[in-house]
Design a protein around this motif. Structure first.
Motif, PDB file in Angstrom:
ATOM      1  N   UNK A  62       0.809  -1.219   0.000  1.00 33.35           N
ATOM      2  CA  UNK A  62       0.000   0.000   0.000  1.00 33.35           C
ATOM      3  C   UNK A  62       0.841   1.267   0.000  1.00 33.35           C
ATOM      4  N   UNK A  63       1.861   1.344   0.884  1.00 32.52           N
ATOM      5  CA  UNK A  63       2.624   2.602   0.988  1.00 32.52           C
ATOM      6  C   UNK A  63       3.460   2.870  -0.257  1.00 32.52           C
ATOM      7  N   UNK A  76       0.566  -0.631   5.446  1.00 28.40           N
ATOM      8  CA  UNK A  76      -0.563   0.222   5.097  1.00 28.40           C
ATOM      9  C   UNK A  76      -0.353   1.679   5.460  1.00 28.40           C
ATOM     10  N   UNK A  77       0.589   1.948   6.368  1.00 28.91           N
ATOM     11  CA  UNK A  77       0.788   3.308   6.851  1.00 28.91           C
ATOM     12  C   UNK A  77       2.196   3.434   7.411  1.00 28.91           C
ATOM     13  N   UNK A  78       2.735   4.634   7.431  1.00 26.53           N
ATOM     14  CA  UNK A  78       4.026   4.861   8.078  1.00 26.53           C
ATOM     15  C   UNK A  78       3.863   5.066   9.581  1.00 26.53           C
ATOM     16  N   UNK A  84       2.000  -2.452  10.246  1.00 31.24           N
ATOM     17  CA  UNK A  84       2.014  -3.855   9.830  1.00 31.24           C
ATOM     18  C   UNK A  84       0.609  -4.433   9.696  1.00 31.24           C
ATOM     19  N   UNK A  85       0.327  -5.040   8.558  1.00 28.28           N
ATOM     20  CA  UNK A  85      -0.926  -5.758   8.347  1.00 28.28           C
ATOM     21  C   UNK A  85      -0.830  -7.086   9.097  1.00 28.28           C
ATOM     22  N   UNK A  86      -1.542  -7.187  10.223  1.00 31.16           N
ATOM     23  CA  UNK A  86      -1.368  -8.340  11.110  1.00 31.16           C
ATOM     24  C   UNK A  86      -1.771  -9.652  10.452  1.00 31.16           C
ATOM     25  N   UNK A  87      -2.797  -9.621   9.616  1.00 31.26           N
ATOM     26  CA  UNK A  87      -3.191 -10.849   8.920  1.00 31.26           C
ATOM     27  C   UNK A  87      -2.051 -11.348   8.027  1.00 31.26           C
ATOM     28  N   UNK A  88      -1.387 -10.415   7.350  1.00 33.21           N
ATOM     29  CA  UNK A  88      -0.259 -10.778   6.504  1.00 33.21           C
ATOM     30  C   UNK A  88       0.916 -11.295   7.320  1.00 33.21           C
TER      31      UNK A  88
END
Length: 224
Positions: A62-63, A76-78, A84-88
């Motif tokens: 995303x970033x 997804x964000x700084x 961190x995308x926890x599912x990933x």
């Protein structure tokens, strides 16, 4: 021990492997990024350590405008607490556990395995190492952070409570601020973990001096 080259780069010792370091790369890199460091670690010539450098899966990040690259999880964000995308992270945790268990199946005890990583790979080494149900020789987390920022992951297993954790970070890191790494170290120390911290005058990278010190730490934990 053979692994598909699509999964990882494997650097075998000259003698029969009795220990293993699984080293996870950072965002946009591959196992090839850190494989060349093995000779720079200064391990004894007759060491028996197998090094495995897995490749992260390719996925949109995303970033980076949704560009597809090797990534252990989406960023997804700084903002550290939302980065961190926890599912990933959990999906990649399963992949890392399979690497560890393949080494255990080959005859290497989990107590002779070190889980290491840089940046994203370091995040994953911390997350996975703290939750594993079996004892490791050590956990190495370079230039990284905890997925939840200032909190340890849920589902921690106490079996690695006294496992040495090595944390290194660059004082001029523009990608993962040194404070993020220190925050993770504080959380580990406060929870009673044997977390060793050292910062270096560098950006988001590693130094030759640092690699030599890492080699000494690996030798100590693996008795080589």
């Amino acid at each position: 021990m053979s692994l598909d080259s699509n999964e990882a780069i494997v650097v075998e010792p000259d003698t029969k492997a009795t220990a293993c370091v699984i080293w996870l790369h950072g965002l946009g890199d591959s196992g090839a990024g850190f494989a060349p460091v093995v000779p720079m670690l200064g391990l004894p010539q007759d060491h028996s350590v197998r090094f495995i450098f897995p490749h992260a899966p390719e996925q949109p990040v995303t970033i980076n405008g949704g560009a597809v690259m090797r990534s252990w999880y989406d960023i997804k964000s700084m903002n550290l607490l939302e980065r961190a995308d926890l599912d990933g992270v959990k999906q990649s945790e399963l992949k890392v556990k399979r690497f560890i268990e393949s080494q255990m199946d080959s005859g290497i005890q989990s107590e002779n395995i070190i889980l290491a990583g840089f940046s994203q790979g370091g995040v994953l080494s911390l997350f996975t190492g703290l939750r594993l149900p079996y004892k490791l020789a050590g956990i190495m987390a370079l230039s990284c952070y905890l997925p939840a920022g200032d909190k340890l992951p849920e589902g921690i297993n106490e079996v690695n409570k006294d496992t040495p954790v090595l944390q290194h970070h660059g004082q001029q890191d523009p990608v993962v601020p040194v404070d993020a790494g220190k925050m993770a170290n504080t959380a580990l120390i406060n929870a009673g973990y044997l977390a060793e911290w050292k910062s270096y005058p560098m950006p988001h990278s590693v130094l030759p001096q640092q690699l030599a010190e890492i080699g000494q730490w690996l030798s100590k934990q693996l008795n080589v």
